[in-house]
Enzyme design. Structure first.
Site, PDB file in Angstrom:
ATOM      1  N   PRO A 101      89.605  30.908  15.963  1.00  0.00           N
ATOM      2  CA  PRO A 101      90.377  32.142  15.755  1.00  0.00           C
ATOM      3  C   PRO A 101      89.433  33.344  15.572  1.00  0.00           C
ATOM      4  O   PRO A 101      88.390  33.199  14.940  1.00  0.00           O
ATOM      5  CB  PRO A 101      91.158  31.879  14.470  1.00  0.00           C
ATOM      6  CG  PRO A 101      91.067  30.414  14.213  1.00  0.00           C
ATOM      7  CD  PRO A 101      89.863  29.901  14.924  1.00  0.00           C
ATOM      8  N   GLY A 105      86.508  34.878  10.000  1.00  0.00           N
ATOM      9  CA  GLY A 105      85.460  34.260   9.186  1.00  0.00           C
ATOM     10  C   GLY A 105      85.010  32.902   9.683  1.00  0.00           C
ATOM     11  O   GLY A 105      84.288  32.192   8.990  1.00  0.00           O
ATOM     12  N   ASP A 152      75.597  33.608  10.481  1.00  0.00           N
ATOM     13  CA  ASP A 152      76.532  33.030  11.460  1.00  0.00           C
ATOM     14  C   ASP A 152      75.786  32.456  12.660  1.00  0.00           C
ATOM     15  O   ASP A 152      75.990  31.300  13.037  1.00  0.00           O
ATOM     16  CB  ASP A 152      77.528  34.103  11.953  1.00  0.00           C
ATOM     17  CG  ASP A 152      78.644  34.352  10.964  1.00  0.00           C
ATOM     18  OD1 ASP A 152      78.470  34.006   9.784  1.00  0.00           O
ATOM     19  OD2 ASP A 152      79.680  34.916  11.362  1.00  0.00           O
TER      20      ASP A 152
HETATM   21  O1  PMV Z   1      81.601  36.348   9.930  1.00  0.00           O
HETATM   22  P1  PMV Z   1      82.135  36.215   8.557  1.00  0.00           P
HETATM   23  O2  PMV Z   1      83.417  36.926   8.332  1.00  0.00           O
HETATM   24  O3  PMV Z   1      82.120  34.790   8.076  1.00  0.00           O
HETATM   25  O4  PMV Z   1      81.173  37.002   7.542  1.00  0.00           O
HETATM   26  C1  PMV Z   1      79.838  36.871   7.498  1.00  0.00           C
HETATM   27  C2  PMV Z   1      79.375  36.889   6.107  1.00  0.00           C
HETATM   28  C3  PMV Z   1      78.990  38.212   5.478  1.00  0.00           C
HETATM   29  O5  PMV Z   1      78.111  37.844   4.429  1.00  0.00           O
HETATM   30  C4  PMV Z   1      80.195  38.918   4.900  1.00  0.00           C
HETATM   31  C5  PMV Z   1      78.273  39.148   6.429  1.00  0.00           C
HETATM   32  C6  PMV Z   1      76.900  38.670   6.884  1.00  0.00           C
HETATM   33  O6  PMV Z   1      76.385  39.243   7.852  1.00  0.00           O
HETATM   34  O7  PMV Z   1      76.335  37.748   6.286  1.00  0.00           O
END
Ligand code: PMV
Length: 319
Positions: A101, A105, A152
């Protein structure tokens, strides 16, 4: 030229989101139940340099020259082209599909980048290292997130549990035992870039308070790492709730997330928290394997539009 296919998993952040942008550690794990996939094949009928991009999930059917350079797919193609030192790409078609999705996140942007970078470089005859794939995906992440920590693209490239510190080489985590998580989706799309920007603004307005939040989240990550590597994961429960409470104070939770966290705890989860950028998107609950189905049902009754049950496997530690 033979066609080339590559896939990349989704991910969830167990601990440390937001604080990781400010140098604190974080822990993330791959989610193999959802995937992005890229297939690159030659298009002998088109002229050299013609790159067709087809992503039915987002209604995209276009050519590279029709996209602005900052488009994440165009950026990924151009990153690969530069890394492989190729001036003119052979005519090809790139198909991208994903079951991850978006804006929730689960790392859909990074997974699409990793799959595309691997498939295109493979198609061009270059075997990029994991490190190169990760670095190229990070450059594309900057377009999605503005100031991404890099967590990520790292967890998704290596597809292993990671303890991540911005700018440091990857530390693969070796869980001492299997553990089960239930992921609950609020169904509220929430771009990470907005939550990250708001946290930055709040930090600029009240550095002492936000630095304290970030440090507390960092200490939770250190404690969680020890538990994951040597103890019973049940003890992660209170750390998850403590993380959620801090993230809530930081203004990145949402009523829908709080409601799903409460529902998971009521149904017997050991711990629960929002995961990722927050404001919407997903939350995670840690449960015993026997309770995953019950917690999943409770999340759906409390409004989750989708639940995913995922298991993180114990691994043999490599010293
Ligand atoms: O991609 P997400 O929504 O899981 O967010 C990444 C995590 C954050 O710490 C909020 C941003 C980052 O770049 O680490």
């Amino acid at each position: 030229m033979p066609s080339f296919t590559a896939a990349a998993p989704g991910k969830i952040i167990l601990f440390g989101e937001h604080a990781v942008v400010y140098g604190q550690p974080a822990i993330a794990v791959p989610v193999e139940q959802v995937k992005a996939r890229a297939v690159v094949e030659a298009d002998p009928r088109s002229k050299s340099g013609s790159v067709r991009l087809f992503a039915p999930d987002i209604d995209l059917d276009t050519t590279l020259d029709q996209l602005v350079e900052s488009h994440p797919l165009a950026a990924a193609v151009m990153q690969v082209q530069a890394a492989c030192g190729i001036q003119h790409l052979p005519a090809c078609r790139i198909k991208i599909t994903s079951t991850i999705p978006v804006a929730s996140g689960l790392g859909s942007g990074a997974a699409v980048s990793v799959a595309l970078i691997r498939a295109l470089s493979g198609f061009l005859g270059f075997a990029l290292t994991q490190e190169q794939v990760c670095a190229l995906a990070y450059d594309v992440e900057k377009i999605h997130h503005g100031t991404p920590s890099g967590i990520d693209n790292t967890v998704i490239t290596y597809a292993q549990p990671v303890y991540f510190v911005r700018g440091e080489p990857i530390h693969v985590l070796s869980p001492a035992q299997d553990f089960s998580m239930v992921i609950g989706d609020t169904g509220i799309a929430s771009p990470t870039i907005d939550a990250v920007k708001d946290v930055r603004q709040a930090w600029e307005e009240n550095r002492a308070l936000y630095d304290e939040y970030f440090e507390s989240l960092g200490s939770i990550v250190q404690a969680a790492r020890k538990i994951i590597e040597i103890e019973s994961v049940e003890s992660l429960g209170p750390l998850m709730k403590a993380s959620h409470d801090i993230l809530q104070k930081m203004g990145v939770s949402a009523p829908a997330l709080d409601c799903l966290v409460a529902a998971a705890l009521d149904a017997g989860a050991w711990g629960a928290k929002l995961s990722g950028g927050g404001r919407g998107g997903n939350m995670i609950a840690l449960t015993s394997p026997q309770l995953t189905a019950r917690v999943g049902r409770a999340l759906e009754q409390a409004g989750a539009v989708r639940t995913i049950i995922t298991e993180i496997k114990a691994s043999h530690r490599v010293h």
